[in-house]
Design an enzyme around this catalytic site. Sequence first.
Site, short mmCIF file in Angstrom:
data_model
loop_
_atom_site.label_atom_id
_atom_site.label_comp_id
_atom_site.label_asym_id
_atom_site.label_seq_id
_atom_site.Cartn_x
_atom_site.Cartn_y
_atom_site.Cartn_z
N HIS A 122 3.78 10.23 -4.75
CA HIS A 122 3.48 9.23 -5.78
C HIS A 122 2.38 9.81 -6.67
CE1 HIS A 122 1.62 5.47 -7.27
NE2 HIS A 122 2.75 4.87 -6.97
N ASP A 199 -1.00 9.82 2.83
CA ASP A 199 -0.86 8.62 2.01
C ASP A 199 0.02 7.65 2.82
OD1 ASP A 199 0.07 6.66 0.34
OD2 ASP A 199 0.69 8.00 -1.27
N GLN A 202 3.12 3.40 1.98
CA GLN A 202 4.45 2.85 2.27
C GLN A 202 4.82 2.97 3.74
OE1 GLN A 202 6.13 1.15 0.18
NE2 GLN A 202 5.43 1.80 -1.84
N LYS A 225 0.32 -4.19 0.28
CA LYS A 225 1.70 -3.86 0.65
C LYS A 225 2.02 -4.31 2.07
CE LYS A 225 1.94 0.26 -2.31
NZ LYS A 225 2.66 -0.22 -3.47
N CYS A 365 6.60 5.71 -10.46
CA CYS A 365 5.37 6.50 -10.41
C CYS A 365 5.59 7.82 -9.67
CB CYS A 365 4.22 5.73 -9.76
SG CYS A 365 3.83 4.21 -10.61
N1 C6P Z 1 3.62 2.26 -5.06
C1 C6P Z 1 5.64 1.18 -5.85
O1 C6P Z 1 6.25 0.28 -6.42
P1 C6P Z 1 -1.93 1.42 -4.91
O2 C6P Z 1 -1.40 1.10 -6.25
O3 C6P Z 1 -3.17 2.26 -4.99
O4 C6P Z 1 -2.07 0.24 -4.01
O5 C6P Z 1 -0.81 2.30 -4.19
C2 C6P Z 1 -0.44 3.53 -4.77
C3 C6P Z 1 0.66 4.16 -4.00
C4 C6P Z 1 0.39 5.31 -3.29
N2 C6P Z 1 1.33 5.92 -2.56
C5 C6P Z 1 2.57 5.45 -2.48
C6 C6P Z 1 3.57 6.16 -1.63
C7 C6P Z 1 2.91 4.29 -3.18
O6 C6P Z 1 4.16 3.81 -3.10
C8 C6P Z 1 1.94 3.63 -3.97
C9 C6P Z 1 2.28 2.40 -4.75
C10 C6P Z 1 4.14 1.06 -5.68
O7 C6P Z 1 6.21 2.14 -5.36
C11 C6P Z 1 3.48 0.72 -6.98
S1 C6P Z 1 3.57 2.04 -8.16
#
Ligand code: C6P
Length: 412
Positions: A122, A199, A202, A225, A365
């Site tokens: 991401h 990371d 997910q 999430k 993203c």
């Molecule tokens: N993905 C999606 O719709 P934040 O925004 O900091 O809480 O998470 C960022 C992030 C980091 N790593 C992974 C693997 C992610 O999927 C995400 C966030 C969302 O896929 C919003 S773009």
Amino acid sequence: MFDVDSVRRDFPILGREINGRPLVYLDSAATSQKPQAVIDSLVDYYSRYNANIHRGIHSLGEEATNEYEGVRVKIKRFINASDAHEVVFTRNTTEAVNLVATTYGRQHVLAGDEILLSPLEHHSNLIPWQILAQERDAKLVYCDLTEDGRVCLESVAKKLSKRTKIVAMTLTSNVLGTIVPIKALSALAHEVGAVVFVDGAQGLPHMPVSVQDLDCDFFAFSMHKMLGPTGVGVLWGRAKLLEAMPPYMYGGNMISSVWRDRVIYNQIPWKFEAGTPNIADVVGSGVALDYLVKLGMDNVREHEIELCNYALEKFSAIDGMTIYGPHSAAHRAGVFSFNLNGVHAHDLGQIVNEEGIAIRVGHHCCQPLMRDLDLPGTARASFYVYTTKSEIDLLITALERARKVLGHVACR
Ligand code: C6P
């Protein structure tokens, strides 16, 4: 196994109608919905014990501090960390990656060094490393994926070298659903002396995780999430690494003593928590964790495997539908990116929305991955604890309708 119908009753938003149809929420990878208990906990906090933490000795302040610090302990247990002091609150996963890239990264990455990533990352687990590499004249190196979008460990082993200082990878891809074998990755990375940043944005919401078992060095995730409120992220790091890192932000709360011209920083984790934190949402995050613990993370994963198997079978029967990522539930989470022959993903998103179905469309993203796949974007359906097989059926019916409405003939 838990009863999904009774779980659904805990989520008030699932009773909503969109465009005259019951909401079918298949966008949990973007953010999950929240159970009533989490929503109530925010009202309870502001109604009964709203106060700043770590400051006064008055009762409200003490109550708020105890609740806030209590959630740190819950997180420690949830991810099986060895010490609650290794748990740092951030705003989200993105901030946690930036924190490590600008503190640990600047301390340890020098000219000629390498940072190993996967093509699945991401933007949040990519751009902070890009910037660090540019600053330091270091190099980003990418491992290869297999045909079905899994991380190829042989390629990881080949790309690692004494120059590799950091391996930063996702536990689960937000596009392909791929689950990355972090434990094996950690073993390989540690052989060359690299640290492993995971990371977990997910991954953690969907499976039991023990950071000690994964043997990684840093692990980041976002509570929004996993049934919690927005605005709370977590960075877990090994105590000895966190202790040696400089602070990320400076100001109140992160200090132990201050003189006119110098400062002694607080201990970990407070050294990394400058200013008044998001107390209410941390409290709500604790209630979200309680909810998941009650369901049981093994059950959460089992429910997801069942949905994955169902979706894999049903989706593959649709003419002209391409599903990206692993074709076995063992290697994937309930995040399905797909395209329907000849139909633009944005049109798909719009048409299914007319039927009350929320999916995400676009590059998610992950633009470099989209370029690798030679795709402008995909449609994506993502599941969670409240998702049912009949919702997957509704999506399939809506997709069939989309194909008819847009007048494309199915062909593979
Ligand atoms: N993905 C999606 O719709 P934040 O925004 O900091 O809480 O998470 C960022 C992030 C980091 N790593 C992974 C693997 C992610 O999927 C995400 C966030 C969302 O896929 C919003 S773009």
